[in-house]
Design a protein around this motif. Structure first.
Motif, mmCIF file in Angstrom:
data_model
loop_
_atom_site.group_PDB
_atom_site.id
_atom_site.type_symbol
_atom_site.label_atom_id
_atom_site.label_comp_id
_atom_site.label_asym_id
_atom_site.label_seq_id
_atom_site.Cartn_x
_atom_site.Cartn_y
_atom_site.Cartn_z
ATOM 1 N N ILE A 274 12.403 7.970 -5.475
ATOM 2 C CA ILE A 274 11.253 7.358 -5.254
ATOM 3 C C ILE A 274 10.192 8.499 -4.756
ATOM 4 C CG2 ILE A 274 9.520 5.652 -4.304
ATOM 5 C CD1 ILE A 274 11.975 3.600 -4.589
ATOM 6 N N ALA B 33 6.530 9.821 -2.972
ATOM 7 C CA ALA B 33 5.378 9.307 -2.705
ATOM 8 C C ALA B 33 4.631 10.266 -1.577
ATOM 9 C CB ALA B 33 5.624 7.994 -1.567
ATOM 10 N N ASN B 34 3.307 10.190 -1.669
ATOM 11 C CA ASN B 34 2.514 11.054 -0.740
ATOM 12 C C ASN B 34 2.181 10.424 0.651
ATOM 13 O OD1 ASN B 34 2.264 12.802 -2.798
ATOM 14 N ND2 ASN B 34 0.444 11.503 -3.612
ATOM 15 N N GLN C 177 -0.679 10.693 2.732
ATOM 16 C CA GLN C 177 -2.101 9.907 2.846
ATOM 17 C C GLN C 177 -2.555 9.897 4.211
ATOM 18 O OE1 GLN C 177 -2.101 6.305 0.523
ATOM 19 N NE2 GLN C 177 -2.370 7.145 -1.376
ATOM 20 N N ALA D 247 5.886 7.665 7.552
ATOM 21 C CA ALA D 247 6.186 7.528 6.458
ATOM 22 C C ALA D 247 7.745 6.893 6.008
ATOM 23 C CB ALA D 247 5.867 8.524 5.519
ATOM 24 N N ALA E 80 8.926 3.204 4.875
ATOM 25 C CA ALA E 80 9.792 3.241 3.686
ATOM 26 C C ALA E 80 10.946 2.460 3.937
ATOM 27 C CB ALA E 80 9.925 4.478 3.214
#
Length: 317
Positions: free
Chosen positions: A86, A88-89, A91, A98, A102
């Motif tokens: 998976i 993801a950025n 941001q 992060a 997660a």
């Protein structure tokens, strides 16, 4: 058979390299497959033909049927187990935040039969911080060994290294105030502080030992060592602080990466410089009292043994 049908679909729809064409010093792969208009819809598969063992061509629509469904076209594995990656950025969030978010979400959502593991930049992040923690611990051990050999004592290195927690308070506090994260460069700053802040304690403890060797008592030696060593402590600390100030201000190109390191150094040196003058003499006095108590206890035990040393018949000992 099924193998021939699959091979025909794979070649005619997916293409297969037939030969290599060379011209003008360039090589071109020649791939065979049906034209675009013959492979736009799933139903186009039924119009394809496969060859039987006897050499006859059979239209696939006579032997197969189409059924839509879901499935995986690639099985990825990690540590010999099936895995799904998976991406993801961030941001605006830090990588550590992060990853933590997660993992918490995965624990709440995924069944017990599933496990999570970080990869890519997140895996490198965790490995880097583990190595930095090891480096900090190793720096502390080496510092203690050097101080123990220099002062010929196993106790007073702990007194000198008492400035390290004082520096960590300032470093982490200034990082928090300035909004900087605890990243690779700030960790390097913390490692630098281990070597920078102990020099203040070394100046105090070394001069205190010198005065005591001249016959001064503990209290008067500590009271004199502080004012005498104040000037060199301030000079060395201010030199380092002003030296890293341009990096902390981010005045040069690319200084944003090095800013956390400089801020950690400035914050740690500032707090350790002022708190060392107050805390280290107290620690030195407590350590000396502990050493004298231990010597008296060993002397009593040597004269009377363990039972006599702790017997109520000798409360004064």
């Amino acid at each position: 058979d099924a193998a021939e049908i699959a091979r025909a679909i794979n070649v005619l729809i997916g293409s297969q390299e037939a030969t290599i064409y060379k011209e003008g010093g360039h090589r071109y792969d020649v791939r065979v497959r049906v034209e675009d208009r013959q492979r736009n819809q799933p139903a186009d598969i039924l119009a394809l033909a496969a060859r039987t063992e006897s050499g006859e061509m059979v239209r696939l629509g006579n032997v197969v049927r189409l059924q839509e469904g879901t499935g995986i076209n690639v099985i990825n594995r990690r540590d010999r187990q099936r895995a799904i990656t998976i991406l993801a950025n961030l941001q605006g969030a830090s990588l550590g935040e992060a990853v933590g978010t997660a993992q918490r979400e995965a624990e709440e959502i995924l069944p017990d039969t599933y496990a999570t593991a970080v990869a890519g930049a997140s895996e490198t992040f965790q490995q880097t911080f583990a190595a930095l923690l090891f480096a900090i611990g190793l720096a502390g051990i080496i510092t203690y060994m050097l101080l123990a050999s220099q002062f010929e004592s196993l106790v007073h290195p702990f007194t000198i290294m008492g400035a390290v927690p004082l520096a960590a308070i300032g470093a982490l506090g200034l990082l928090l105030v300035t909004g900087m994260s605890l990243n690779l460069y700030s960790f390097i700053g913390l490692i630098l502080l281990i070597g920078l802040v102990v020099k203040n304690s070394i100046l105090l403890v070394d001069y205190t030992n010198t005065l005591r060797a001249r016959g001064r008592d503990l209290e008067s030696a500590l009271k004199e060592a502080g004012p005498v060593r104040l000037r060199p402590i301030l000079m060395t600390s201010l030199t380092v602080i002003f030296g890293v100030a341009p990096i902390a201000l981010g005045l040069s190109e690319g200084a944003e990466l090095r800013q956390p390191m400089a801020i950690a150094v400035i914050g740690g040196l500032t707090t350790s410089t002022f708190l060392t003058l107050l805390v280290i003499p107290v620690l030195y006095s407590l350590m000396e009292d502990g050493i004298q108590w231990a010597k008296r206890r060993v002397h009593v035990i040597g004269e009377h043994g363990w039972r006599g040393a702790w017997s109520p018949a000798h409360p004064e000992k």
